[in-house]
Design a protein around this motif. Structure first.
Motif, PDB file in Angstrom:
ATOM      1  N   UNK A   1     -32.252  24.750   2.821  1.00  0.00           N
ATOM      2  CA  UNK A   1     -31.646  23.601   2.236  1.00  0.00           C
ATOM      3  C   UNK A   1     -30.311  24.145   1.647  1.00  0.00           C
ATOM      4  N   UNK A   2     -29.344  23.430   2.243  1.00  0.00           N
ATOM      5  CA  UNK A   2     -27.890  23.928   2.039  1.00  0.00           C
ATOM      6  C   UNK A   2     -27.020  22.603   1.431  1.00  0.00           C
ATOM      7  N   UNK A   3     -25.773  22.865   1.058  1.00  0.00           N
ATOM      8  CA  UNK A   3     -25.064  21.617   0.356  1.00  0.00           C
ATOM      9  C   UNK A   3     -23.774  21.587   1.204  1.00  0.00           C
ATOM     10  N   UNK A   4     -23.257  20.415   1.703  1.00  0.00           N
ATOM     11  CA  UNK A   4     -21.946  20.282   2.185  1.00  0.00           C
ATOM     12  C   UNK A   4     -21.846  18.850   2.116  1.00  0.00           C
ATOM     13  N   UNK A   5     -21.224  18.382   1.170  1.00  0.00           N
ATOM     14  CA  UNK A   5     -21.116  16.766   0.634  1.00  0.00           C
ATOM     15  C   UNK A   5     -22.470  16.052   0.703  1.00  0.00           C
ATOM     16  N   UNK A   6     -23.254  16.794   0.127  1.00  0.00           N
ATOM     17  CA  UNK A   6     -24.661  16.229  -0.008  1.00  0.00           C
ATOM     18  C   UNK A   6     -25.568  17.457   0.497  1.00  0.00           C
ATOM     19  N   UNK A   7     -26.988  17.187   0.194  1.00  0.00           N
ATOM     20  CA  UNK A   7     -27.861  18.302   0.539  1.00  0.00           C
ATOM     21  C   UNK A   7     -28.224  18.061   2.214  1.00  0.00           C
ATOM     22  N   UNK A   8     -28.399  19.139   2.794  1.00  0.00           N
ATOM     23  CA  UNK A   8     -28.847  19.062   4.269  1.00  0.00           C
ATOM     24  C   UNK A   8     -30.241  20.060   4.160  1.00  0.00           C
TER      25      UNK A   8
ATOM     26  N   UNK B   1     -38.289   7.710  13.074  1.00  0.00           N
ATOM     27  CA  UNK B   1     -38.948   7.577  11.542  1.00  0.00           C
ATOM     28  C   UNK B   1     -39.653   8.613  11.057  1.00  0.00           C
ATOM     29  N   UNK B   2     -40.019   8.813   9.906  1.00  0.00           N
ATOM     30  CA  UNK B   2     -40.382   9.906   9.250  1.00  0.00           C
ATOM     31  C   UNK B   2     -41.574   9.216   8.416  1.00  0.00           C
ATOM     32  N   UNK B   3     -42.749   9.711   8.463  1.00  0.00           N
ATOM     33  CA  UNK B   3     -43.755   9.413   7.554  1.00  0.00           C
ATOM     34  C   UNK B   3     -43.475   9.655   6.120  1.00  0.00           C
ATOM     35  N   UNK B   4     -43.101   8.549   5.126  1.00  0.00           N
ATOM     36  CA  UNK B   4     -42.795   8.940   3.754  1.00  0.00           C
ATOM     37  C   UNK B   4     -41.381   8.984   3.543  1.00  0.00           C
ATOM     38  N   UNK B   5     -40.638   8.920   4.652  1.00  0.00           N
ATOM     39  CA  UNK B   5     -39.292   8.966   4.555  1.00  0.00           C
ATOM     40  C   UNK B   5     -38.750   7.483   4.599  1.00  0.00           C
ATOM     41  N   UNK B   6     -37.433   7.344   3.918  1.00  0.00           N
ATOM     42  CA  UNK B   6     -36.751   5.875   3.844  1.00  0.00           C
ATOM     43  C   UNK B   6     -35.322   6.260   4.496  1.00  0.00           C
ATOM     44  N   UNK B   7     -34.913   4.842   4.376  1.00  0.00           N
ATOM     45  CA  UNK B   7     -33.310   5.066   4.706  1.00  0.00           C
ATOM     46  C   UNK B   7     -32.495   5.848   3.950  1.00  0.00           C
ATOM     47  N   UNK B   8     -30.980   6.110   3.987  1.00  0.00           N
ATOM     48  CA  UNK B   8     -30.351   6.688   3.055  1.00  0.00           C
ATOM     49  C   UNK B   8     -30.384   5.973   1.590  1.00  0.00           C
ATOM     50  N   UNK B   9     -30.675   6.705   0.759  1.00  0.00           N
ATOM     51  CA  UNK B   9     -30.274   5.902  -0.576  1.00  0.00           C
ATOM     52  C   UNK B   9     -31.545   5.100  -1.107  1.00  0.00           C
TER      53      UNK B   9
ATOM     54  N   UNK C   1     -31.291  13.365   2.450  1.00  0.00           N
ATOM     55  CA  UNK C   1     -30.949  14.513   2.943  1.00  0.00           C
ATOM     56  C   UNK C   1     -30.572  14.359   4.299  1.00  0.00           C
ATOM     57  N   UNK C   2     -29.566  15.048   4.675  1.00  0.00           N
ATOM     58  CA  UNK C   2     -29.221  15.087   6.078  1.00  0.00           C
ATOM     59  C   UNK C   2     -30.300  16.203   6.809  1.00  0.00           C
ATOM     60  N   UNK C   3     -30.829  15.947   8.020  1.00  0.00           N
ATOM     61  CA  UNK C   3     -31.601  16.694   8.619  1.00  0.00           C
ATOM     62  C   UNK C   3     -31.030  17.329   9.673  1.00  0.00           C
ATOM     63  N   UNK C   4     -31.161  18.565   9.934  1.00  0.00           N
ATOM     64  CA  UNK C   4     -30.501  19.275  10.930  1.00  0.00           C
ATOM     65  C   UNK C   4     -31.518  20.418  11.670  1.00  0.00           C
ATOM     66  N   UNK C   5     -31.114  20.513  13.007  1.00  0.00           N
ATOM     67  CA  UNK C   5     -32.107  21.786  13.435  1.00  0.00           C
ATOM     68  C   UNK C   5     -31.539  23.102  13.572  1.00  0.00           C
ATOM     69  N   UNK C   6     -32.342  23.819  14.434  1.00  0.00           N
ATOM     70  CA  UNK C   6     -31.910  25.325  14.084  1.00  0.00           C
ATOM     71  C   UNK C   6     -30.958  25.795  15.249  1.00  0.00           C
ATOM     72  N   UNK C   7     -30.628  24.994  16.138  1.00  0.00           N
ATOM     73  CA  UNK C   7     -29.507  25.556  17.295  1.00  0.00           C
ATOM     74  C   UNK C   7     -28.253  25.620  16.888  1.00  0.00           C
TER      75      UNK C   7
ATOM     76  N   UNK D   1     -34.306   9.624   3.096  1.00  0.00           N
ATOM     77  CA  UNK D   1     -34.489   9.662   1.704  1.00  0.00           C
ATOM     78  C   UNK D   1     -35.862   9.799   1.431  1.00  0.00           C
ATOM     79  N   UNK D   2     -36.364  10.542   0.296  1.00  0.00           N
ATOM     80  CA  UNK D   2     -37.596  10.805  -0.206  1.00  0.00           C
ATOM     81  C   UNK D   2     -37.940  10.624  -1.378  1.00  0.00           C
ATOM     82  N   UNK D   3     -39.251  10.523  -1.837  1.00  0.00           N
ATOM     83  CA  UNK D   3     -39.249  10.030  -3.319  1.00  0.00           C
ATOM     84  C   UNK D   3     -39.282  11.441  -3.998  1.00  0.00           C
ATOM     85  N   UNK D   4     -39.574  12.680  -3.601  1.00  0.00           N
ATOM     86  CA  UNK D   4     -39.253  13.739  -4.393  1.00  0.00           C
ATOM     87  C   UNK D   4     -38.254  14.755  -3.713  1.00  0.00           C
ATOM     88  N   UNK D   5     -37.830  15.676  -4.465  1.00  0.00           N
ATOM     89  CA  UNK D   5     -36.806  16.783  -3.764  1.00  0.00           C
ATOM     90  C   UNK D   5     -37.764  17.373  -2.527  1.00  0.00           C
TER      91      UNK D   5
END
Length: 383
Positions: A262-269, A291-299, A305-311, A322-326
């Motif tokens: 988890x990194x930070x750049x104008x919000x957590x990534x 869609x992500x199970x348990x995930x919601x729209x931003x806010x 979080x912004x979700x990114x890949x490893x390439x 967005x998620x209920x807990x960090x």
């Protein structure tokens, strides 16, 4: 974080996971369509080719449709039933292989038919040949997926077709839909008949292609059945085919992945052990937001979080959720509807390993790992 339909820790990460119970639900509906309409439904391998499931799928569908020699062979050897093949163009070497496996073969142009007609006639087994036509009508919303767009290379237009071009051919084929309902199909069929109906009395079969989103919850199945039955009443001598790919596996699979950092750049990534560009390319190509199970729209939930890949691709970003807990390193996330146009389109860009492939037993709910991938799979593609 959420209620999951299977043990998300019982599979490797990342992994595609197909739920047999959900797959059977789709197949039951497609079987109903076949029985009520009289059409045969084929599995388009370009959309879903997880052949470990074919002993189940082949109980319901009439066969497979392929885009070339390797898909044709896969269908013949692992699925059975009828094998239909279409390509915008074939080479002589590929044609020799296709003719060993295909039962139906659709050419893209009269020129291709003329080029290979003698080779087809000399084949050791009979192959029924047809022509893909372009009705020049489509309701596709994304230009990238519109086979009837101006300048399209896919199918022959009526203005470019003469009766003698069809000599020896037994079927016509069109494909204009992309994730669409039966109203779009009905409108397309009207346009097709207006341009090509004069050729149907001399044919034996009609292929209405793919893109029929039959297993989507709001799909009008009754309308589809009515349109096909009405067509068959007008042309009772024709065998009708549908060849969906996405509808077979729609909403039957998942992509399980893990949070690596988890990194930070104008919000957590959150950086995941999967990739939009390598493992779910339609996210960038369509584009769309899975869609992500348990995930919601931003806010929507407390932590976004912004979700990114490893390439290394700067745009290898899946989206903001967005998620209920960090989120924490090691957390698993589950993307939904990841069975179709995922496994068939994956790459090993950056040497990223392909996700494992798993199945959930429809009765015991146990997760079985079908295949994992490693260095050799990457290495053997390149030399």
């Amino acid at each position: 974080m959420a209620d999951y339909p299977f043990d998300i820790h019982a599979c490797p990460s990342p992994a595609y996971v197909v739920d047999d119970a959900l797959l059977r639900n789709n197949l039951e509906l497609l079987k109903e369509v076949q029985e009520r309409s009289g059409a045969k439904v084929l599995l388009a391998l370009k959309g879903f080719a997880m052949w470990d499931t074919f002993p189940l799928v082949s109980q319901y569908l009439a066969g497979t449709t392929a885009s070339g020699q390797d898909e044709a062979r896969l269908g013949a050897e692992t699925f059975g039933g009828e094998v239909h093949t279409y390509s915008p163009a074939f080479t002589e070497q590929e044609m020799a292989v296709v003719l060993r496996y295909a039962d139906h073969l659709s050419f893209n142009s009269p020129g291709q038919w003329r080029r290979f007609r003698q080779q087809v006639s000399a084949a050791p087994r009979r192959v029924s040949c047809g022509l893909r036509v372009n009705p020049e009508y489509s309701e596709a919303e994304v230009a990238l997926y519109d086979p009837c767009a101006p300048g399209s290379r896919l199918g022959t237009r009526a203005v470019d077709l003469k009766a003698e071009d069809l000599e020896g051919l037994e079927g016509l084929h069109f494909h204009t839909l992309c994730e669409q309902n039966s109203d779009a199909f009905e409108h397309t069929l009207e346009a097709f008949e207006a341009k090509f109906a004069q050729y149907l009395p001399g044919m034996r079969w009609m292929n209405f292609g793919g893109g029929h989103h039959i297993t989507r919850p709001d799909y009008d199945v009754d309308r589809l059945v009515r349109v096909i039955r009405d067509f068959r009443e007008r042309y009772p001598h024709l065998q009708v085919y549908l060849e969906p790919g996405e509808a077979i596996a729609l909403n039957t699979g998942y992509l399980v992945c893990s949070v690596l950092d988890i990194v930070e750049n104008d919000g957590p990534i959150a950086i995941l052990d999967t990739s939009a560009t390598a493992h779910m390319p339609d996210v960038l190509e369509m584009p769309y937001r899975p869609q992500i199970i348990g995930g919601g729209e931003p806010g929507e939930k407390a932590h976004t979080y912004r979700l990114g890949g490893t390439t290394c691709l700067a745009g290898d970003v899946i989206g903001r959720y967005s998620f209920d807990r960090p989120l924490e390193i090691g957390d698993r996330l589950v993307f939904t509807d990841m069975a179709h146009y995922t496994m068939v389109k994956t790459t090993t860009f950056n040497g990223i390993r392909l996700p494992s492939i798993c199945r959930v037993d429809e009765h015991s709910r146990e997760v079985r790992t079908v295949r994992t991938f490693g260095y050799v799979d990457y290495m053997q593609r390149l030399s």
